[in-house]
Motif scaffolding. Structure first.
Motif, PDB file in Angstrom:
ATOM      1  N   GLU A   5       0.820  -1.214   0.000  1.00 57.53           N
ATOM      2  CA  GLU A   5       0.000   0.000   0.000  1.00 57.53           C
ATOM      3  C   GLU A   5       0.857   1.269   0.000  1.00 57.53           C
ATOM      4  N   PHE A   6       2.096   1.135   0.428  1.00 54.81           N
ATOM      5  CA  PHE A   6       2.970   2.295   0.548  1.00 54.81           C
ATOM      6  C   PHE A   6       4.096   2.282  -0.488  1.00 54.81           C
ATOM      7  N   ASP A   7       3.957   1.466  -1.518  1.00 59.21           N
ATOM      8  CA  ASP A   7       4.975   1.382  -2.571  1.00 59.21           C
ATOM      9  C   ASP A   7       5.141   2.686  -3.347  1.00 59.21           C
ATOM     10  N   LYS A   8       4.135   3.543  -3.343  1.00 58.44           N
ATOM     11  CA  LYS A   8       4.231   4.795  -4.094  1.00 58.44           C
ATOM     12  C   LYS A   8       5.133   5.817  -3.404  1.00 58.44           C
ATOM     13  N   TYR A   9       5.509   5.535  -2.165  1.00 55.17           N
ATOM     14  CA  TYR A   9       6.386   6.423  -1.406  1.00 55.17           C
ATOM     15  C   TYR A   9       7.823   5.902  -1.453  1.00 55.17           C
ATOM     16  N   GLU A  10       8.754   6.799  -1.232  1.00 54.45           N
ATOM     17  CA  GLU A  10      10.159   6.409  -1.164  1.00 54.45           C
ATOM     18  C   GLU A  10      10.423   5.732   0.181  1.00 54.45           C
ATOM     19  N   LEU A  19      12.954  -2.245  12.247  1.00 61.21           N
ATOM     20  CA  LEU A  19      11.747  -3.065  12.251  1.00 61.21           C
ATOM     21  C   LEU A  19      10.501  -2.308  11.813  1.00 61.21           C
ATOM     22  N   VAL A  20      10.589  -0.982  11.809  1.00 59.83           N
ATOM     23  CA  VAL A  20       9.442  -0.161  11.449  1.00 59.83           C
ATOM     24  C   VAL A  20       9.708   0.464  10.091  1.00 59.83           C
ATOM     25  N   HIS A  21       8.760   0.322   9.187  1.00 56.07           N
ATOM     26  CA  HIS A  21       8.902   0.885   7.839  1.00 56.07           C
ATOM     27  C   HIS A  21       8.876   2.408   7.911  1.00 56.07           C
ATOM     28  N   PHE A  22       9.791   3.017   7.179  1.00 55.51           N
ATOM     29  CA  PHE A  22       9.964   4.469   7.191  1.00 55.51           C
ATOM     30  C   PHE A  22       9.886   4.960   5.752  1.00 55.51           C
ATOM     31  N   TYR A  23       9.061   5.983   5.515  1.00 56.78           N
ATOM     32  CA  TYR A  23       8.802   6.456   4.150  1.00 56.78           C
ATOM     33  C   TYR A  23       8.878   7.978   4.066  1.00 56.78           C
ATOM     34  N   GLN A  24       8.978   8.425   2.830  1.00 62.38           N
ATOM     35  CA  GLN A  24       8.927   9.856   2.526  1.00 62.38           C
ATOM     36  C   GLN A  24       8.144  10.030   1.237  1.00 62.38           C
ATOM     37  N   ASP A  25       7.268  11.043   1.209  1.00 63.27           N
ATOM     38  CA  ASP A  25       6.527  11.295  -0.028  1.00 63.27           C
ATOM     39  C   ASP A  25       7.306  12.286  -0.896  1.00 63.27           C
ATOM     40  N   ALA A  53     -10.147   2.109  -0.238  1.00 64.61           N
ATOM     41  CA  ALA A  53      -9.508   3.222  -0.957  1.00 64.61           C
ATOM     42  C   ALA A  53      -9.674   4.535  -0.185  1.00 64.61           C
ATOM     43  N   GLU A  54     -10.812   4.709   0.477  1.00 63.26           N
ATOM     44  CA  GLU A  54     -11.041   5.908   1.286  1.00 63.26           C
ATOM     45  C   GLU A  54     -10.066   5.982   2.459  1.00 63.26           C
ATOM     46  N   ILE A  55      -9.796   4.826   3.060  1.00 60.13           N
ATOM     47  CA  ILE A  55      -8.865   4.769   4.182  1.00 60.13           C
ATOM     48  C   ILE A  55      -7.463   5.159   3.714  1.00 60.13           C
ATOM     49  N   LEU A  56      -7.032   4.606   2.591  1.00 61.04           N
ATOM     50  CA  LEU A  56      -5.711   4.941   2.057  1.00 61.04           C
ATOM     51  C   LEU A  56      -5.622   6.424   1.703  1.00 61.04           C
ATOM     52  N   GLN A  57      -6.700   6.990   1.178  1.00 67.71           N
ATOM     53  CA  GLN A  57      -6.731   8.412   0.855  1.00 67.71           C
ATOM     54  C   GLN A  57      -6.613   9.258   2.130  1.00 67.71           C
ATOM     55  N   ALA A  58      -7.287   8.839   3.185  1.00 76.08           N
ATOM     56  CA  ALA A  58      -7.218   9.567   4.456  1.00 76.08           C
ATOM     57  C   ALA A  58      -5.817   9.491   5.057  1.00 76.08           C
ATOM     58  N   ILE A  59      -5.157   8.368   4.904  1.00 75.08           N
ATOM     59  CA  ILE A  59      -3.768   8.244   5.364  1.00 75.08           C
ATOM     60  C   ILE A  59      -2.888   9.217   4.598  1.00 75.08           C
ATOM     61  N   ASP A  60      -3.060   9.260   3.291  1.00 74.55           N
ATOM     62  CA  ASP A  60      -2.287  10.172   2.450  1.00 74.55           C
ATOM     63  C   ASP A  60      -2.531  11.635   2.857  1.00 74.55           C
ATOM     64  N   GLU A  61      -3.771  11.987   3.118  1.00 68.89           N
ATOM     65  CA  GLU A  61      -4.104  13.351   3.537  1.00 68.89           C
ATOM     66  C   GLU A  61      -3.490  13.683   4.893  1.00 68.89           C
ATOM     67  N   THR A  62      -3.451  12.703   5.791  1.00 68.91           N
ATOM     68  CA  THR A  62      -2.838  12.900   7.102  1.00 68.91           C
ATOM     69  C   THR A  62      -1.347  13.186   6.950  1.00 68.91           C
ATOM     70  N   ILE A  63      -0.693  12.443   6.081  1.00 63.47           N
ATOM     71  CA  ILE A  63       0.738  12.649   5.838  1.00 63.47           C
ATOM     72  C   ILE A  63       0.989  14.056   5.320  1.00 63.47           C
ATOM     73  N   GLU A  89      -3.380   6.361  15.228  1.00 64.96           N
ATOM     74  CA  GLU A  89      -3.801   4.965  15.241  1.00 64.96           C
ATOM     75  C   GLU A  89      -4.769   4.741  14.088  1.00 64.96           C
ATOM     76  N   ILE A  90      -5.037   3.481  13.788  1.00 64.13           N
ATOM     77  CA  ILE A  90      -5.931   3.171  12.666  1.00 64.13           C
ATOM     78  C   ILE A  90      -7.317   3.772  12.897  1.00 64.13           C
ATOM     79  N   LEU A  91      -7.802   3.782  14.129  1.00 68.96           N
ATOM     80  CA  LEU A  91      -9.129   4.345  14.396  1.00 68.96           C
ATOM     81  C   LEU A  91      -9.145   5.859  14.241  1.00 68.96           C
ATOM     82  N   ASP A  92      -7.984   6.513  14.392  1.00 68.98           N
ATOM     83  CA  ASP A  92      -7.906   7.952  14.122  1.00 68.98           C
ATOM     84  C   ASP A  92      -8.164   8.242  12.647  1.00 68.98           C
ATOM     85  N   ILE A  93      -7.906   7.265  11.817  1.00 65.70           N
ATOM     86  CA  ILE A  93      -8.118   7.393  10.375  1.00 65.70           C
ATOM     87  C   ILE A  93      -9.546   6.984  10.005  1.00 65.70           C
ATOM     88  N   THR A  94      -9.999   5.861  10.535  1.00 64.39           N
ATOM     89  CA  THR A  94     -11.277   5.288  10.100  1.00 64.39           C
ATOM     90  C   THR A  94     -12.505   5.889  10.791  1.00 64.39           C
TER      91      THR A  94
END
Length: 112
Positions: A5-10, A19-25, A53-63, A89-94
Motif C-alpha cells: 500500500e505504501f509502494d508509491k512512497y520512497e 523493524l518499522v517501515h519508514f517512508y517519505q513522499d 480506498a477511502e482509508i488509504l486516501q485519508a492516510i495520504d491526507e494525514t501525511i 492509530e488506525i481508528l484515528d483514520i477510520t
C-alpha cells in the motif's frame, strides 16, 4: 514484509529502528508505519474492502497535513518515538470516515 500500500512512497532507512517501515513522499513529508498499525489496516482491508480506498486516501491526507507522522497501534506505547512526529492509530483514520468494524472477540469460556 513488503507493505504494498505504501509502494508509491520512497522507502527510507532508519538506522535506529529497522523493524518499522519508514517512508517519505514526493513533498518530503516523512512517516513511519508500525507493524501493529499495518495489521489493523489489513483488518479493515479484509472486512471493509469496499471502502479501503477511502482509508488509504485519508492516510495520504494525514501525511500531507501533518508532515511527520508515526502510524502506530497504540499511541501510549509506540514502538518508536521521534521528536516532532505525531502519532495516529488506525481508528484515528477510520472513525472520522465512519468506517467501523465490530470487534466480536471475547475471552475464552474456559477457565484454568
Amino acid at each position: 514484509m513488503n507493505y504494498e500500500e505504501f509502494d508509491k512512497y520512497e522507502s527510507l532507512q532508519d538506522a535506529e529502528n529497522k523493524l518499522v517501515h519508514f517512508y517519505q513522499d514526493a513533498e518530503g513529508n516523512q512517516f513511519y508505519v508500525e507493524p501493529g498499525f499495518y495489521s489493523g489496516l489489513m483488518g479493515f482491508k479484509e472486512k471493509r474492502e469496499e471502502r479501503y480506498a477511502e482509508i488509504l486516501q485519508a492516510i495520504d491526507e494525514t501525511i500531507k497535513k501533518e508532515h511527520k507522522v508515526i502510524f502506530t497501534a497504540d499511541f501510549e506505547n509506540p514502538w518508536i518515538t521521534r521528536p516532532g512526529f505525531i502519532y495516529r492509530e488506525i481508528l484515528d483514520i477510520t472513525d472520522p470516515l465512519q468506517i467501523f468494524v465490530e470487534d466480536k472477540s471475547r475471552g475464552s469460556d474456559y477457565g484454568d
